[in-house]
Design a protein around this motif. Sequence first.
Motif, PDB file in Angstrom:
ATOM      1  N   ASP A  14      -2.970  11.650  -6.185  1.00 19.94           N
ATOM      2  CA  ASP A  14      -3.153  10.196  -6.115  1.00 19.94           C
ATOM      3  C   ASP A  14      -2.971   9.688  -4.689  1.00 19.94           C
ATOM      4  O   ASP A  14      -3.717   8.814  -4.233  1.00 19.94           O
ATOM      5  CB  ASP A  14      -2.162   9.478  -7.038  1.00 19.94           C
ATOM      6  CG  ASP A  14      -2.480   9.669  -8.511  1.00 19.94           C
ATOM      7  OD1 ASP A  14      -3.605  10.100  -8.822  1.00 19.94           O
ATOM      8  OD2 ASP A  14      -1.589   9.383  -9.339  1.00 19.94           O
ATOM      9  N   LEU A  15      -2.001  10.251  -3.983  1.00 20.32           N
ATOM     10  CA  LEU A  15      -1.750   9.839  -2.603  1.00 20.32           C
ATOM     11  C   LEU A  15      -2.914  10.227  -1.692  1.00 20.32           C
ATOM     12  O   LEU A  15      -3.344   9.429  -0.848  1.00 20.32           O
ATOM     13  CB  LEU A  15      -0.456  10.475  -2.100  1.00 20.32           C
ATOM     14  CG  LEU A  15       0.037  10.035  -0.724  1.00 20.32           C
ATOM     15  CD1 LEU A  15       0.270   8.521  -0.693  1.00 20.32           C
ATOM     16  CD2 LEU A  15       1.308  10.772  -0.367  1.00 20.32           C
ATOM     17  N   ARG A  16      -3.455  11.435  -1.885  1.00 16.70           N
ATOM     18  CA  ARG A  16      -4.623  11.845  -1.093  1.00 16.70           C
ATOM     19  C   ARG A  16      -5.798  10.915  -1.357  1.00 16.70           C
ATOM     20  O   ARG A  16      -6.516  10.513  -0.431  1.00 16.70           O
ATOM     21  CB  ARG A  16      -5.012  13.292  -1.420  1.00 16.70           C
ATOM     22  CG  ARG A  16      -4.131  14.322  -0.755  1.00 16.70           C
ATOM     23  CD  ARG A  16      -4.705  15.721  -0.882  1.00 16.70           C
ATOM     24  NE  ARG A  16      -4.860  16.148  -2.267  1.00 16.70           N
ATOM     25  CZ  ARG A  16      -3.931  16.802  -2.954  1.00 16.70           C
ATOM     26  NH1 ARG A  16      -2.787  17.105  -2.396  1.00 16.70           N
ATOM     27  NH2 ARG A  16      -4.163  17.152  -4.201  1.00 16.70           N
ATOM     28  N   PHE A  17      -6.013  10.541  -2.612  1.00 19.56           N
ATOM     29  CA  PHE A  17      -7.095   9.619  -2.955  1.00 19.56           C
ATOM     30  C   PHE A  17      -6.879   8.265  -2.279  1.00 19.56           C
ATOM     31  O   PHE A  17      -7.825   7.672  -1.736  1.00 19.56           O
ATOM     32  CB  PHE A  17      -7.186   9.444  -4.474  1.00 19.56           C
ATOM     33  CG  PHE A  17      -8.187   8.405  -4.888  1.00 19.56           C
ATOM     34  CD1 PHE A  17      -9.541   8.658  -4.798  1.00 19.56           C
ATOM     35  CD2 PHE A  17      -7.769   7.178  -5.353  1.00 19.56           C
ATOM     36  CE1 PHE A  17     -10.467   7.698  -5.163  1.00 19.56           C
ATOM     37  CE2 PHE A  17      -8.680   6.212  -5.715  1.00 19.56           C
ATOM     38  CZ  PHE A  17     -10.037   6.483  -5.626  1.00 19.56           C
ATOM     39  N   ALA A  18      -5.649   7.769  -2.284  1.00 20.06           N
ATOM     40  CA  ALA A  18      -5.355   6.473  -1.668  1.00 20.06           C
ATOM     41  C   ALA A  18      -5.625   6.511  -0.168  1.00 20.06           C
ATOM     42  O   ALA A  18      -6.180   5.560   0.393  1.00 20.06           O
ATOM     43  CB  ALA A  18      -3.897   6.082  -1.941  1.00 20.06           C
ATOM     44  N   TRP A  19      -5.240   7.614   0.496  1.00 21.87           N
ATOM     45  CA  TRP A  19      -5.499   7.726   1.929  1.00 21.87           C
ATOM     46  C   TRP A  19      -6.995   7.775   2.211  1.00 21.87           C
ATOM     47  O   TRP A  19      -7.486   7.144   3.154  1.00 21.87           O
ATOM     48  CB  TRP A  19      -4.820   8.969   2.506  1.00 21.87           C
ATOM     49  CG  TRP A  19      -3.400   8.709   2.890  1.00 21.87           C
ATOM     50  CD1 TRP A  19      -2.287   9.193   2.268  1.00 21.87           C
ATOM     51  CD2 TRP A  19      -2.934   7.892   3.965  1.00 21.87           C
ATOM     52  NE1 TRP A  19      -1.160   8.720   2.892  1.00 21.87           N
ATOM     53  CE2 TRP A  19      -1.522   7.931   3.940  1.00 21.87           C
ATOM     54  CE3 TRP A  19      -3.568   7.124   4.940  1.00 21.87           C
ATOM     55  CZ2 TRP A  19      -0.748   7.232   4.857  1.00 21.87           C
ATOM     56  CZ3 TRP A  19      -2.787   6.433   5.855  1.00 21.87           C
ATOM     57  CH2 TRP A  19      -1.402   6.496   5.807  1.00 21.87           C
ATOM     58  N   ARG A  20      -7.741   8.525   1.399  1.00 17.64           N
ATOM     59  CA  ARG A  20      -9.193   8.587   1.583  1.00 17.64           C
ATOM     60  C   ARG A  20      -9.811   7.211   1.414  1.00 17.64           C
ATOM     61  O   ARG A  20     -10.699   6.811   2.178  1.00 17.64           O
ATOM     62  CB  ARG A  20      -9.818   9.556   0.582  1.00 17.64           C
ATOM     63  CG  ARG A  20      -9.604  10.995   0.941  1.00 17.64           C
ATOM     64  CD  ARG A  20     -10.380  11.912   0.003  1.00 17.64           C
ATOM     65  NE  ARG A  20      -9.885  13.269   0.143  1.00 17.64           N
ATOM     66  CZ  ARG A  20      -9.526  14.041  -0.855  1.00 17.64           C
ATOM     67  NH1 ARG A  20      -9.630  13.622  -2.093  1.00 17.64           N
ATOM     68  NH2 ARG A  20      -9.085  15.255  -0.631  1.00 17.64           N
ATOM     69  N   LEU A  21      -9.353   6.503   0.407  1.00 19.55           N
ATOM     70  CA  LEU A  21      -9.866   5.153   0.159  1.00 19.55           C
ATOM     71  C   LEU A  21      -9.546   4.227   1.325  1.00 19.55           C
ATOM     72  O   LEU A  21     -10.406   3.452   1.769  1.00 19.55           O
ATOM     73  CB  LEU A  21      -9.254   4.622  -1.138  1.00 19.55           C
ATOM     74  CG  LEU A  21      -9.879   3.400  -1.779  1.00 19.55           C
ATOM     75  CD1 LEU A  21     -11.328   3.669  -2.131  1.00 19.55           C
ATOM     76  CD2 LEU A  21      -9.101   3.003  -3.022  1.00 19.55           C
ATOM     77  N   ALA A  22      -8.330   4.309   1.850  1.00 17.60           N
ATOM     78  CA  ALA A  22      -7.935   3.468   2.983  1.00 17.60           C
ATOM     79  C   ALA A  22      -8.776   3.775   4.212  1.00 17.60           C
ATOM     80  O   ALA A  22      -9.266   2.860   4.892  1.00 17.60           O
ATOM     81  CB  ALA A  22      -6.454   3.677   3.284  1.00 17.60           C
ATOM     82  N   PHE A  23      -8.971   5.052   4.527  1.00 15.06           N
ATOM     83  CA  PHE A  23      -9.765   5.407   5.698  1.00 15.06           C
ATOM     84  C   PHE A  23     -11.225   5.027   5.525  1.00 15.06           C
ATOM     85  O   PHE A  23     -11.880   4.597   6.479  1.00 15.06           O
ATOM     86  CB  PHE A  23      -9.624   6.897   6.023  1.00 15.06           C
ATOM     87  CG  PHE A  23      -8.340   7.225   6.729  1.00 15.06           C
ATOM     88  CD1 PHE A  23      -8.013   6.623   7.932  1.00 15.06           C
ATOM     89  CD2 PHE A  23      -7.446   8.132   6.194  1.00 15.06           C
ATOM     90  CE1 PHE A  23      -6.826   6.911   8.590  1.00 15.06           C
ATOM     91  CE2 PHE A  23      -6.260   8.423   6.837  1.00 15.06           C
ATOM     92  CZ  PHE A  23      -5.946   7.817   8.045  1.00 15.06           C
ATOM     93  N   THR A  24     -11.740   5.154   4.320  1.00 11.71           N
ATOM     94  CA  THR A  24     -13.118   4.736   4.060  1.00 11.71           C
ATOM     95  C   THR A  24     -13.253   3.236   4.270  1.00 11.71           C
ATOM     96  O   THR A  24     -14.218   2.766   4.883  1.00 11.71           O
ATOM     97  CB  THR A  24     -13.538   5.119   2.624  1.00 11.71           C
ATOM     98  OG1 THR A  24     -13.388   6.533   2.474  1.00 11.71           O
ATOM     99  CG2 THR A  24     -14.966   4.722   2.340  1.00 11.71           C
ATOM    100  N   GLY A  25     -12.290   2.481   3.779  1.00  6.56           N
ATOM    101  CA  GLY A  25     -12.301   1.027   3.975  1.00  6.56           C
ATOM    102  C   GLY A  25     -12.237   0.654   5.443  1.00  6.56           C
ATOM    103  O   GLY A  25     -12.953  -0.253   5.898  1.00  6.56           O
TER     104      GLY A  25
END
Length: 63
Positions: free
Chosen positions: A31-42
């Motif tokens: 979940d944390l990896r997904f959140a970081w990916r989402l943040a960097f994509t944003g």
Amino acid sequence: MRRELKCMELRSQNQRTIEALGEELSRAQADLRFAWRLAFTGLAIAAVATGAMVAIAQAAGMF
């Protein structure tokens, strides 16, 4: 004999607890990896959009 059985039972319970915590930790890390990916994509999308807006503004002669 009873004491040994009780110790074996406790070890078994501890092992199950450790395995359950390991699975939970693995899910949390995913979940944390997904959140970081989402943040960097944003952030990347925001940077591209900002660059595009600046380019449009410069082309329109606002700067």
